[in-house]
Write a protein that holds these residues in place. Structure first.
Motif, short mmCIF file in Angstrom:
data_model
loop_
_atom_site.label_atom_id
_atom_site.label_comp_id
_atom_site.label_asym_id
_atom_site.label_seq_id
_atom_site.Cartn_x
_atom_site.Cartn_y
_atom_site.Cartn_z
N GLN A 17 21.95 54.74 68.05
CA GLN A 17 20.59 54.92 68.56
C GLN A 17 19.86 56.01 67.77
N GLY A 18 20.58 57.08 67.44
CA GLY A 18 19.98 58.17 66.69
C GLY A 18 19.54 57.72 65.31
N LEU A 19 20.38 56.89 64.68
CA LEU A 19 20.05 56.37 63.35
C LEU A 19 18.80 55.49 63.42
N ARG A 63 15.09 56.16 61.59
CA ARG A 63 14.41 55.12 60.80
C ARG A 63 13.01 54.86 61.36
N THR A 64 12.93 54.82 62.69
CA THR A 64 11.63 54.59 63.33
C THR A 64 10.66 55.73 63.00
N MET A 65 11.18 56.95 62.97
CA MET A 65 10.33 58.11 62.60
C MET A 65 9.71 57.90 61.22
N ALA A 66 10.52 57.42 60.27
CA ALA A 66 10.02 57.16 58.91
C ALA A 66 9.01 56.03 58.94
N GLU A 67 9.31 54.97 59.68
CA GLU A 67 8.42 53.80 59.74
C GLU A 67 7.07 54.15 60.37
N LEU A 68 7.11 54.91 61.46
CA LEU A 68 5.87 55.32 62.13
C LEU A 68 4.99 56.13 61.18
N THR A 69 5.63 57.03 60.45
CA THR A 69 4.90 57.88 59.50
C THR A 69 4.33 57.02 58.37
N ALA A 70 5.14 56.10 57.88
CA ALA A 70 4.71 55.22 56.78
C ALA A 70 3.50 54.38 57.22
N GLY A 117 17.21 71.43 65.74
CA GLY A 117 17.13 71.78 67.17
C GLY A 117 18.43 71.44 67.88
N ILE A 118 18.30 71.06 69.12
CA ILE A 118 19.44 70.77 69.97
C ILE A 118 20.20 69.54 69.46
N ILE A 119 21.52 69.54 69.57
CA ILE A 119 22.24 68.36 69.12
C ILE A 119 22.79 67.56 70.31
N GLY A 120 23.13 66.30 70.03
CA GLY A 120 23.71 65.47 71.07
C GLY A 120 22.68 64.91 72.03
N VAL A 121 21.42 65.08 71.71
CA VAL A 121 20.34 64.60 72.57
C VAL A 121 19.47 63.65 71.75
N HIS A 122 19.02 62.56 72.38
CA HIS A 122 18.18 61.59 71.67
C HIS A 122 16.75 62.09 71.54
N LEU A 123 16.10 61.70 70.47
CA LEU A 123 14.70 62.06 70.25
C LEU A 123 13.82 61.41 71.32
#
Lengths: 402, 402
Positions: free
Chosen positions: A86-88, A92-99, A115-121
């Motif tokens: 899910q994190g991966l 990828r979605t972060m890059a796509e949204l920006t693009a 920031g914090i780890i083990g938590v989803h964006l």
């Protein structure tokens, strides 16, 4: 000659930046930064060697292989590390949204998180934040972008230089965030450099490796390496100087020196902001057989909790320094080793000299202290930077409760 | 079967000990210890790998090559390290003085020192102290000998076991001092083991290496390795059991297990007395491809200042633990990694489980905490022991002024 100028990552021509409050950080402060080049830029990057590399590292590592990029999007408040498939997908979605919002290809966007780890964006907040950041991009946006990449950093870190390349004024700027391990989980050392020099991607990568090896790889706050560490550089050629595509050229030498200066400047700022730091320590090992042995010995000193607590206590505890050199793994010889603190010779031939204790106390009470260790074995030297180990470090890292 | 008994190093037959106040320590407490075997004993020892090895290490390293010894003389209050040719002569004189007063050969005496570095031994006090210690040797002298090897240790460390070897009751005992780095300069980890088993010197050395690799080499207080570290063992055969001269025998296996038990017992006591320690952490890595990779991953966790401060703060910061495993250099795979703290599964397949937070808080509030990391890659495992990193550690190591 390098001239220091203002403006950071937006000092070079053709770069814009923004920093917005997307609601990822609990504090409500800026947490999404965007760096944008108006024209395609050569891209190079280096990433953490941590085997638990975070999702944004995996995505950016693939993207940078294309050699060109248009943007870097960074969020703080959530590291997107140890988040599985899910994190991966989220990275990828972060890059796509920006693009999409910038009208570029997804592989032209580098992604970084801290920031914090083990938590989803929180992807809804990320999406809204990216849109807002794109709308707010400006030549003066670096101040807010700097805020947006900070976590436990106590001050923003940037610098920029101007220099002449083939008779053309060229600029290079950078920004970075903390290396003290980060509330609540881990450090992330992020640094981004922009330049309006024109540099072919493979040559840019080579220059970046050289610069990082003498800057970010020469600092130690607490010896921990994060899952999210990343250093990226974009070169868009907008200054109009000829393309540097030969690493043996004089132009390469000049550009590489400027990139190194930016990286060293930022690396030192990171050390100065080390969690709980009260001292800035420059440790130079000379007389080593090789650079790598010099670095190994200097790093052993820089990482020793005993040395670091001694400097916190302003105690010129040379025994702990020699001890660290001794266990560094470098085949040193006690009787050839010399040590000076603040230019005052403390040890010669492995034994204490009769130094001026009052002068040494004065040196130890300063904020910046230089330590020089001569191994007496060869021609190589290396300098590393670190900070001391204080009550505050234990407080910052021990008192937080997840 | 091992039966724990009292008496420490004087529990085995034919050993005597003493501890005297020679005036080396400023505190005026016991500072010379002497261990004596009434009959020649097989000897084995391991020494620091620090390239700045102290003078007593150099002298003892030569002596133990003879394979037999009669005595070990130890002083605290002065490490005789970084003391040049004079220091080496002083360490030799210490052995000679002890040999003379006991009527044995100088090479039958092992020498060890711990304390301040860069300062010469007060040889008049050493000489008088050795004479007095020899005069006071007794079967009950271990209590004072224990006191005499302590520096910043807050409690004396010893243990002894009895076990059957070829139908004969045999004893083995040991004593040790600190591993927290020592006021004012560095740690010294010293451990001495006596046994009335009969073991040929080469076999004894082999058993010692095996035992140390699973005990003293598996602990970390602050990662610093001293100039003076030494572990020595004397086997005088007074129990009357047949000589063990074959490392493939059942008798060897039994003896080696007893020696390992003594070393692990002492090693754990050292960790419990780590400077400023409030927690005792047992870190086990399972599922590694090799023992050495399991140890490497476990040690990275044990040495991480971030992990150690988190446990001080009773914060189950699993991100820091995974991060340390990630940078350990072991080729781990995030998605195969699992973590449990106090038996509670926290991470599975590299991602957080939905664990019982209240149960975990209870685990974290205990003094002893077990951390288990499963790499999911192979059959090998390793256990290391460490302590947390507290304000008190910074205080002890930062506030002392030389």
């Amino acid at each position: 000659m390098l001239k220091e100028i203002g403006g950071g990552i937006t000092a070079p021509k053709g770069f814009m930046a923004a920093g917005v409050k997307a609601g990822i950080k609990k504090s409500g402060k800026e947490d999404i930064a965007l760096i944008y080049s108006k024209t395609p830029a050569s891209a190079a990057a280096l990433f953490t060697t941590n085997a638990m590399a975070a999702a944004p590292v995996i995505v950016s590592r693939q993207a940078v292989k294309h050699g060109t990029a248009r943007a870097i999007v960074i969020n703080s408040g959530c590291a997107n590390a140890c988040t599985g498939p899910q994190g991966l997908a989220d990275a990828r979605t972060m890059a796509e949204l920006t693009a999409t919002v910038l009208g570029v290809a997804p592989h032209e966007v580098l992604v970084a998180s801290t920031g914090i780890i083990g938590v989803h964006l929180p992807m809804d907040k990320i999406a809204a934040g990216i849109k807002q950041a794109a709308a707010e991009l400006s030549e003066t946006g670096q101040e807010k972008a700097l805020q947006a990449i900070m976590t436990t950093d106590t001050f923003p870190k940037s610098c920029a230089y101007e220099f002449m390349l083939s008779g053309v004024p060229v600029r290079i700027g950078g920004m970075a965030k903390g290396a003290g391990m980060i509330h609540p989980n881990m450090a992330t050392m992020l640094a981004f450099v922009t330049t309006d020099a024109a540099v072919a991607a493979p040559v840019l990568q080579k220059a970046l490796i050289e610069a990082v090896n003498l800057s970010f790889n020469m600092i130690s706050v607490d010896g921990d390496t994060s899952t999210n560490d990343m250093v990226g550089v974009l070169a868009n050629g907008q200054a109009g100087a000829p393309v540097i595509d030969n690493a043996d050229s004089e132009e390469y030498r000049i550009f590489a020196a400027a990139l190194k200066a930016v990286c060293i400047n930022l690396a030192k700022q990171i050390v100065r902001d080390g969690e709980g730091a009260t001292k800035f320590l420059e440790i130079t090992v000379t007389g080593a057989e090789t650079f790598s042995q010099a670095k190994q010995a200097a790093m052993a000193v820089a990482k020793s909790p005993l040395v670091k607590t001694a400097f916190f206590g302003e105690d010129p505890n040379w025994g702990r320094i020699l001890c660290a050199v001794g266990y560094s793994g470098v085949p040193v010889q006690s009787e050839k080793t010399a040590l000076a603190i603040g230019g005052i010779p403390i040890v010669r031939s492995g034994m204490a000299t009769s130094f001026d204790e009052q002068a040494l106390r004065k040196v130890m009470s300063a904020r910046d202290i230089a330590i020089t260790i001569d191994l007496g074995l060869g021609p190589a030297a290396a300098t590393v930077w670190t900070c001391d180990f204080s009550y505050e470090y234990v407080k910052i890292n021990g008192e937080y409760h997840t």
